[in-house]
Each structure stands twice: as structure tokens, then as C-alpha cells.
Write an enzyme that holds these catalytic residues in place. Structure first.
Site, PDB file in Angstrom:
ATOM      1  N   ASP A 212       0.849  -1.178   0.211  1.00 63.86           N
ATOM      2  CA  ASP A 212       0.011  -0.114  -0.082  1.00 63.86           C
ATOM      3  C   ASP A 212       0.763   1.217  -0.039  1.00 63.86           C
ATOM      4  OD1 ASP A 212      -2.356   1.846   0.593  1.00 63.86           O
ATOM      5  OD2 ASP A 212      -3.295   0.072   1.029  1.00 63.86           O
TER       6      ASP A 212
ATOM      7  N   HIS B  70       2.091   1.988  -3.247  1.00 60.87           N
ATOM      8  CA  HIS B  70       1.178   2.850  -3.793  1.00 60.87           C
ATOM      9  C   HIS B  70       1.544   4.228  -3.584  1.00 60.87           C
ATOM     10  CE1 HIS B  70      -2.872   0.448  -3.065  1.00 60.87           C
ATOM     11  NE2 HIS B  70      -1.673  -0.367  -3.662  1.00 60.87           N
TER      12      HIS B  70
END
Length: 412
Positions: free
Chosen positions: A235, A258
Site C-alpha cells: 500500500d 502505492h
């Protein structure tokens, strides 16, 4: 008189180093250090026996010590199994120093969390002058949570939150340095309501497919520096959330993951604020996004005085994003008149390659908009042979200099 946060941090780091070095290397100094070894409190370190009671007893004595530096030693060459545990202050020593040379592992199965609050695995709260330092590894053994994040039998559709590996809550003047964190059930490190801390020289690692395994989450915190670390996870490498200010991020190698994010902000109509954030000298590789600000429709507050400088992208999917319509699961997304205000954001000295054709995406609310957005000295090309990259703007206002792809859509 206000002193720059960078000056404060340099002084803090210097004092941390001098205190520890002098106390160990120079006998007879007035600085006092008292050491407590977890093995003397019954820790086994075989990776099978629950060593939490021994750690808890040892930390109690560490916290009661009135020495300048009270040190908890976790020796090398052993693996310590810990069930969910929280180390709470305030402590009586000036600095509470945890020297982590051995390895710490979480329970192999979810049953090891039964009977505990599962929001976090390793917690530190209300500690002033905390140092966590060493070459040890913290293994969250999170894979058992990734496909099914709930503990025990729950109704279908129930949303569950697995435990964060390491949480600091209401800690100040802290330092975390040198550790390796792998495979957390959820985030590697979370800071909540902390101030004046340095996180440096860490390795945070989890598979790119592991859900919600943020590297470092910062919320409600002030005066935080994240330096010279490697983050490869599933993430956000680093996410800065509401209530945070004076945050500096530099020397980060990020990917997979991310990217580095501000937000998300304004969830469920909340009033959220983030300000005075600097992200610089980072390399972001094979990530879902690069550097971004993400806010929900219907929220309020602001994200302001934010800069991303000297960033290098390698095959980032969406290198530069401001998204005031954030709705990741596309479920019940709503358009509302209210939004978190985004202003005074600078992207400067940014280069690299994009896997998507939309390399710059400034998607701002039609009523509130984004103001004083500056793009300067940017060169993003396609990572895909033959594909052209372009920019997109929606109600974004600001200035642009020496930028490729061209950002003709930015409103003056």
C-alpha cells in the site's frame, strides 16, 4: 521566536547520539545508564515460547529506573515470540532505550491474538524520549490475515482491521533507527498524536500484493522526520493523515507499493487538516501511484504548504496526482458541494517514466478547486515504447515552468 523544525531535529539527533555514545564509552561521566536484559526476566528466545510476560516485567523495571538512559536489551542470536503487548509510560528516565539486536515474531496463527485487543501488535504509548534502535528484525507474520482480515467467526460482509505491527501513540522526542520490518498484518508503523520524532535507516518489506500494508502512517502528529529508508510493500509507502504538520520525508526508496500520499482526507464528511509537508530526494519504482494528495467529496478542512521535490519515478503508474474525488472502491461515490481545500502545493525537479498515459492528473473539485499549484522543472516520459504521456486538469489553478508533458490546462 519560532525555530525551524529542521534545526530542532538536528539538535535532537545530535543529543540522542552523544548521550548514548558517552554513557557507554566514557566511565565516570555524570550521565547514568542502567541496563535490563530480557533474558534475566525469563525470556527464552526460541521463537516458540511466549516471551511477552518477560518483556513486560523487564520494561516495568526499565520504566521505573531514574537513570538518564534506561536501556532494555533484546540480545542477538535469538527469536522472541510476542503476543499483543503495549509498553506504556510515562517513565522516570530521561531516555528509554530499547536495543533490539535479536528478532521478534508475531504469533503464527490468529488464535494467538484471542483475548487481546487486535488493533496493534506492538504498542508504545505516552513515552517521552523513546529510542528503538538495532539490527533486529520484526516479523508480523501477516500472511494469515491478508486473505481474511477477521479474527474468529463473523457475519458475512463484516469489515475487520488486522493489527498494525508497531504503533507509537502520544510519544515525543523519539527515534526509531536501523530495524527491519517484514510482513505485517496491516501497516508496518503507525504514529498517532506523536511529536518531534526521527525515523531513519529502516527496511520495511512486504509483498506488493499484501493488502493495506502501509509502510509508515502518520496521523495527528507534528515535527516528524522520515529519512533514508527502503520501503517495499502493498500500500502507501508513507501516508500522512489528518492533524499532521511539519513533516519531512527525504531519501526514501519506495516500491512496490502505492507511492507517497497525503491523505486520504475528509472521509465521511470529516474536517481534516495537513500542512507544512516536505517530500524530497526520493526514488519511486513500480508503484500504483507516485506522489499524490487524495481527498473525499463532502469533507472539509485543508491540505496546504506541501512540496514534492527532487523525485525520480521508475515505471510509476500515476506519477503526479491531486484527486479531490477519491473513492477507491467505486462504491456509493457521491458528488457534493463541500471539499477539503488544497492549496500551495509545489512539484519541482521531478523526472522519470510513467506506465500510464495520464502522467500528471490534477482533478480538483468544481466548486472549491485547487489554488497556487506550482509545477517546475518536470520531465516525465512514457515507460511504454510508442506511448505518449499527457496532463489533465480540472479546476486547478497555479503556474507551470519547464514541464513535460505540457500542462496547458492549468488555470492562472
Amino acid at each position: 521566536m519560532w525555530i525551524k523544525s529542521s534545526t530542532i531535529f538536528d539538535i535532537m539527533k545530535f543529543l540522542f547520539t552523544i548521550l548514548v555514545i558517552l554513557s557507554v564509552a566514557t566511565p565516570g561521566l555524570s550521565i547514568t545508564t542502567k541496563t535490563f536484559n530480557v533474558l534475566n526476566y525469563g525470556a527464552i528466545g526460541d521463537g516458540i515460547t511466549n516471551d511477552s510476560p518477560a518483556f513486560q516485567k523487564a520494561f516495568k523495571d526499565v520504566c521505573q529506573s531514574k537513570s538518564d538512559i534506561s536501556r532494555l536489551d533484546v540480545p542477538a542470536g535469538r527469536t522472541y515470540l510476542l503476543t499483543p503487548i503495549t509498553f506504556s509510560g510515562p517513565c522516570k528516565s530521561t531516555y528509554t532505550y530499547i536495543q533490539l539486536l535479536g528478532n521478534i515474531v508475531a504469533p503464527k496463527t490468529k488464535s494467538g491474538y484471542s483475548g487481546y485487543h487486535t488493533n496493534t501488535w506492538l504498542g508504545f504509548s505516552n513515552l517521552n524520549g523513546l529510542i528503538i534502535k538495532g539490527k533486529g528484525t520484526i516479523d508480523g507474520r501477516g500472511s494469515t490475515w491478508w486473505q481474511q482480515p477477521c479474527l474468529g467467526n463473523v457475519a458475512p460482509g463484516t469489515k475487520c482491521r488486522p493489527p498494525t505491527a508497531l504503533t507509537l501513540h502520544r510519544c515525543s522526542r523519539f527515534q526509531i533507527k536501523g530495524l527491519t520490518h517484514i510482513n505485517p498484518a496491516r501497516s508496518h508503523i503507525t504514529l498517532t498524536n506523536c511529536k518531534y520524532g526521527i525515523i531513519s535507516n529502516l527496511r520495511l518489506i512486504a509483498p506488493g500484493t499484501s493488502p493495506n500494508t502501509d509502510g509508515i502512517d502518520i496521523s495527528g502528529s507534528k515535527g516528524i522526520r522520515v529519512l533514508n529508508s527502503f520501503i517495499a510493500t502493498g500500500d502507501d509507502c508513507i501516508a500522512i493523515s489528518s492533524g499532521s504538520s511539519k513533516v519531512t520525508i527525504t531519501g526514501i526508496t519506495c516500491g512496490p507499493g502505492h507511492g507517497i500520499s497525503i491523505g486520504s482526507l475528509g472521509t465521511a464528511g470529516k474536517v481534516d487538516t495537513v500542512e507544512d509537508v516536505q517530500v524530497r530526494n526520493c526514488t519511486i519504482t513500480d508503484t500504483l501511484t507516485g506522489v499524490r494528495i487524495k481527498t473525499w467529496q463532502g469533507g472539509a478542512g485543508y491540505a496546504r504548504r506541501i512540496s514534492f521535490e527532487d523525485i525520480r519515478f521508475v515505471r510509476a503508474n500515476n506519477p503526479i496526482i491531486i484527486d479531490q474525488f477519491y473513492c477507491p472502491h467505486r462504491d456509493d461515490c457521491q458528488t457534493k458541494a463541500q471539499a477539503v481545500k488544497v492549496s500551495d502545493v509545489t512539484f519541482k525537479g521531478i523526472s522519470g517514466t510513467s506506465l500510464m498515459d495520464k502522467a500528471i492528473n490534477l482533478n480538483c473539485d468544481p466548486n472549491i478547486g485547487c489554488s497556487n499549484i506550482v509545477l517546475d522543472n518536470i520531465d516525465i516520459t512514457s515507460a511504454v515504447p510508442g506511448m505518449q504521456v499527457f496532463s489533465y486538469c480540472n479546476n486547478a489553478h497555479g503556474r507551470v515552468f519547464n514541464t513535460k508533458p505540457a500542462v496547458n490546462c492549468l488555470l492562472k
